[in-house]
Design a protein around this motif. Structure first.
Motif, PDB file in Angstrom:
ATOM      1  N   SER A 158      -4.389 -27.509  -9.292  1.00  0.00           N
ATOM      2  CA  SER A 158      -4.844 -27.838 -10.779  1.00  0.00           C
ATOM      3  C   SER A 158      -6.137 -28.519 -11.004  1.00  0.00           C
ATOM      4  N   ASP A 159      -7.134 -29.495  -9.715  1.00  0.00           N
ATOM      5  CA  ASP A 159      -8.552 -29.742  -9.628  1.00  0.00           C
ATOM      6  C   ASP A 159      -9.258 -28.627  -9.162  1.00  0.00           C
ATOM      7  N   GLY A 160      -8.682 -27.053  -8.754  1.00  0.00           N
ATOM      8  CA  GLY A 160      -9.498 -26.363  -7.843  1.00  0.00           C
ATOM      9  C   GLY A 160      -9.508 -26.001  -6.185  1.00  0.00           C
ATOM     10  N   ARG A 161      -9.504 -27.004  -6.496  1.00  0.00           N
ATOM     11  CA  ARG A 161      -9.799 -27.591  -4.411  1.00  0.00           C
ATOM     12  C   ARG A 161      -9.090 -26.501  -3.665  1.00  0.00           C
ATOM     13  N   LEU A 162      -7.584 -26.369  -3.945  1.00  0.00           N
ATOM     14  CA  LEU A 162      -7.067 -24.645  -2.650  1.00  0.00           C
ATOM     15  C   LEU A 162      -7.936 -23.494  -3.630  1.00  0.00           C
ATOM     16  N   LEU A 163      -7.819 -23.616  -4.492  1.00  0.00           N
ATOM     17  CA  LEU A 163      -8.951 -22.359  -5.125  1.00  0.00           C
ATOM     18  C   LEU A 163     -10.068 -22.399  -4.253  1.00  0.00           C
ATOM     19  N   GLU A 164     -11.178 -23.159  -4.223  1.00  0.00           N
ATOM     20  CA  GLU A 164     -12.355 -22.992  -4.122  1.00  0.00           C
ATOM     21  C   GLU A 164     -12.325 -23.231  -2.028  1.00  0.00           C
ATOM     22  N   GLU A 165     -10.876 -23.938  -1.816  1.00  0.00           N
ATOM     23  CA  GLU A 165     -10.776 -23.605  -0.195  1.00  0.00           C
ATOM     24  C   GLU A 165     -10.396 -21.826   0.285  1.00  0.00           C
ATOM     25  N   PHE A 166      -9.794 -20.877  -0.214  1.00  0.00           N
ATOM     26  CA  PHE A 166      -9.051 -19.782   0.029  1.00  0.00           C
ATOM     27  C   PHE A 166     -10.820 -18.703  -0.892  1.00  0.00           C
ATOM     28  N   GLN A 167     -11.792 -19.590  -1.330  1.00  0.00           N
ATOM     29  CA  GLN A 167     -12.888 -18.839  -1.707  1.00  0.00           C
ATOM     30  C   GLN A 167     -13.551 -18.872  -0.648  1.00  0.00           C
ATOM     31  N   HIS A 168     -13.540 -20.272  -0.080  1.00  0.00           N
ATOM     32  CA  HIS A 168     -14.952 -20.180   0.377  1.00  0.00           C
ATOM     33  C   HIS A 168     -14.063 -19.622   2.165  1.00  0.00           C
ATOM     34  N   MET A 169     -12.936 -19.360   2.620  1.00  0.00           N
ATOM     35  CA  MET A 169     -12.523 -18.786   3.565  1.00  0.00           C
ATOM     36  C   MET A 169     -12.636 -17.020   3.178  1.00  0.00           C
ATOM     37  N   LEU A 170     -13.369 -16.518   2.042  1.00  0.00           N
ATOM     38  CA  LEU A 170     -12.615 -15.518   2.398  1.00  0.00           C
ATOM     39  C   LEU A 170     -14.073 -14.187   2.528  1.00  0.00           C
ATOM     40  N   GLU A 171     -15.423 -16.119   1.721  1.00  0.00           N
ATOM     41  CA  GLU A 171     -16.008 -15.106   1.321  1.00  0.00           C
ATOM     42  C   GLU A 171     -17.233 -15.749   2.716  1.00  0.00           C
ATOM     43  N   TYR A 172     -16.529 -16.464   3.473  1.00  0.00           N
ATOM     44  CA  TYR A 172     -16.560 -16.361   5.366  1.00  0.00           C
ATOM     45  C   TYR A 172     -16.332 -15.707   6.123  1.00  0.00           C
ATOM     46  N   TYR A 173     -15.283 -15.100   5.856  1.00  0.00           N
ATOM     47  CA  TYR A 173     -14.314 -14.213   7.099  1.00  0.00           C
ATOM     48  C   TYR A 173     -15.377 -12.742   6.481  1.00  0.00           C
ATOM     49  N   PRO A 201     -22.385  -8.789   3.329  1.00  0.00           N
ATOM     50  CA  PRO A 201     -23.581  -9.248   3.085  1.00  0.00           C
ATOM     51  C   PRO A 201     -23.158 -11.447   2.366  1.00  0.00           C
ATOM     52  N   PRO A 202     -23.605 -11.887   2.496  1.00  0.00           N
ATOM     53  CA  PRO A 202     -24.179 -13.329   1.846  1.00  0.00           C
ATOM     54  C   PRO A 202     -23.631 -13.114   0.679  1.00  0.00           C
ATOM     55  N   GLN A 203     -22.746 -13.799  -0.072  1.00  0.00           N
ATOM     56  CA  GLN A 203     -21.886 -14.027  -0.739  1.00  0.00           C
ATOM     57  C   GLN A 203     -22.607 -14.735  -1.885  1.00  0.00           C
ATOM     58  N   GLU A 204     -22.932 -14.787  -3.179  1.00  0.00           N
ATOM     59  CA  GLU A 204     -23.722 -15.993  -4.104  1.00  0.00           C
ATOM     60  C   GLU A 204     -22.083 -16.890  -4.390  1.00  0.00           C
ATOM     61  N   GLN A 205     -22.349 -17.577  -4.646  1.00  0.00           N
ATOM     62  CA  GLN A 205     -20.628 -18.448  -5.801  1.00  0.00           C
ATOM     63  C   GLN A 205     -20.673 -17.664  -6.409  1.00  0.00           C
ATOM     64  N   GLN A 206     -19.880 -17.102  -6.568  1.00  0.00           N
ATOM     65  CA  GLN A 206     -18.925 -16.365  -8.096  1.00  0.00           C
ATOM     66  C   GLN A 206     -17.824 -17.228  -8.313  1.00  0.00           C
ATOM     67  N   THR A 207     -16.728 -17.273  -9.671  1.00  0.00           N
ATOM     68  CA  THR A 207     -16.185 -17.709  -9.925  1.00  0.00           C
ATOM     69  C   THR A 207     -15.037 -16.828  -9.094  1.00  0.00           C
ATOM     70  N   PRO A 208     -14.108 -17.462  -8.938  1.00  0.00           N
ATOM     71  CA  PRO A 208     -12.944 -16.697  -7.659  1.00  0.00           C
ATOM     72  C   PRO A 208     -12.342 -16.490  -9.108  1.00  0.00           C
ATOM     73  N   THR A 209     -12.425 -15.256  -9.450  1.00  0.00           N
ATOM     74  CA  THR A 209     -11.409 -14.683 -10.563  1.00  0.00           C
ATOM     75  C   THR A 209     -10.109 -14.080  -9.799  1.00  0.00           C
ATOM     76  N   GLY A 210     -10.776 -13.374  -8.397  1.00  0.00           N
ATOM     77  CA  GLY A 210      -9.408 -12.589  -8.342  1.00  0.00           C
ATOM     78  C   GLY A 210      -8.225 -13.349  -7.803  1.00  0.00           C
ATOM     79  N   LEU A 211      -8.989 -14.065  -6.123  1.00  0.00           N
ATOM     80  CA  LEU A 211      -8.157 -15.584  -6.042  1.00  0.00           C
ATOM     81  C   LEU A 211      -7.567 -16.359  -7.344  1.00  0.00           C
ATOM     82  N   HIS A 212      -7.876 -16.562  -7.837  1.00  0.00           N
ATOM     83  CA  HIS A 212      -7.074 -17.095  -9.633  1.00  0.00           C
ATOM     84  C   HIS A 212      -6.071 -16.057 -10.334  1.00  0.00           C
ATOM     85  N   GLN A 213      -5.934 -15.077 -10.348  1.00  0.00           N
ATOM     86  CA  GLN A 213      -5.687 -14.238 -10.770  1.00  0.00           C
ATOM     87  C   GLN A 213      -4.374 -14.062 -10.329  1.00  0.00           C
ATOM     88  N   LEU A 214      -4.781 -13.652  -8.804  1.00  0.00           N
ATOM     89  CA  LEU A 214      -3.496 -14.211  -7.709  1.00  0.00           C
ATOM     90  C   LEU A 214      -2.497 -15.150  -7.348  1.00  0.00           C
TER      91      LEU A 214
END
Length: 132
Positions: free
Chosen positions: A89-104, A111-124
């Motif tokens: 609910s506070d977005g920590r898990l989603l943030e972790e998924f996005q961080h890992m996805l951007e890293y990998y 290319p290095p990713q700018e901070q984006q809203t995690p719409t794809g992961l959020h939808q999943l």
């Protein structure tokens, strides 16, 4: 930085090399202790071995990746619900998924990713929640 490298087998299919080298910029939180991090990397490597086996058997890489995303979202939501419901609910898990996805994505040549809203992961995550 992680030491990831894609190589080709005799069928010209990509085989995912998943050896991981730890470092201060490896994209993972090292605050939970090196033992926990090492165990999580070992588990990830076992899962990637399964994915590689499925790839070698002829399954489409996109289907394998989608299945892995479903499994990661499903099990992560299950554990969070029972151990730390606020993580979703506070977005920590989603943030972790996005961080890992951007890293990998960077590790595999993106290319290095700018901070984006995690719409794809959020939808999943929402899709998986709706299924249950």
């Amino acid at each position: 930085m992680a030491d990831h490298d894609d190589s080709h087998d005799h069928n010209h299919r990509h085989h995912h090399d998943h050896d991981h080298v730890h470092g201060p910029d490896c994209g993972h939180d090292h605050g939970h202790g090196d033992d926990d991090h090492t165990l999580s990397v070992q588990i990830a490597n076992q899962i990637i071995n399964v994915a590689n086996t499925r790839l070698e058997s002829g399954l489409a890489p996109e289907a394998i990746a989608e299945g892995m995303r479903h499994a990661a979202a499903n099990f992560s939501a299950f554990v969070a619900y029972h151990m730390d419901p606020e993580a979703i609910s506070d977005g920590r898990l989603l943030e972790e998924f996005q961080h890992m996805l951007e890293y990998y994505a960077q590790v595999h040549g993106g290319p290095p990713q700018e901070q984006q809203t995690p719409t794809g992961l959020h939808q999943l995550v929402n899709q998986v929640k709706d299924e249950f």
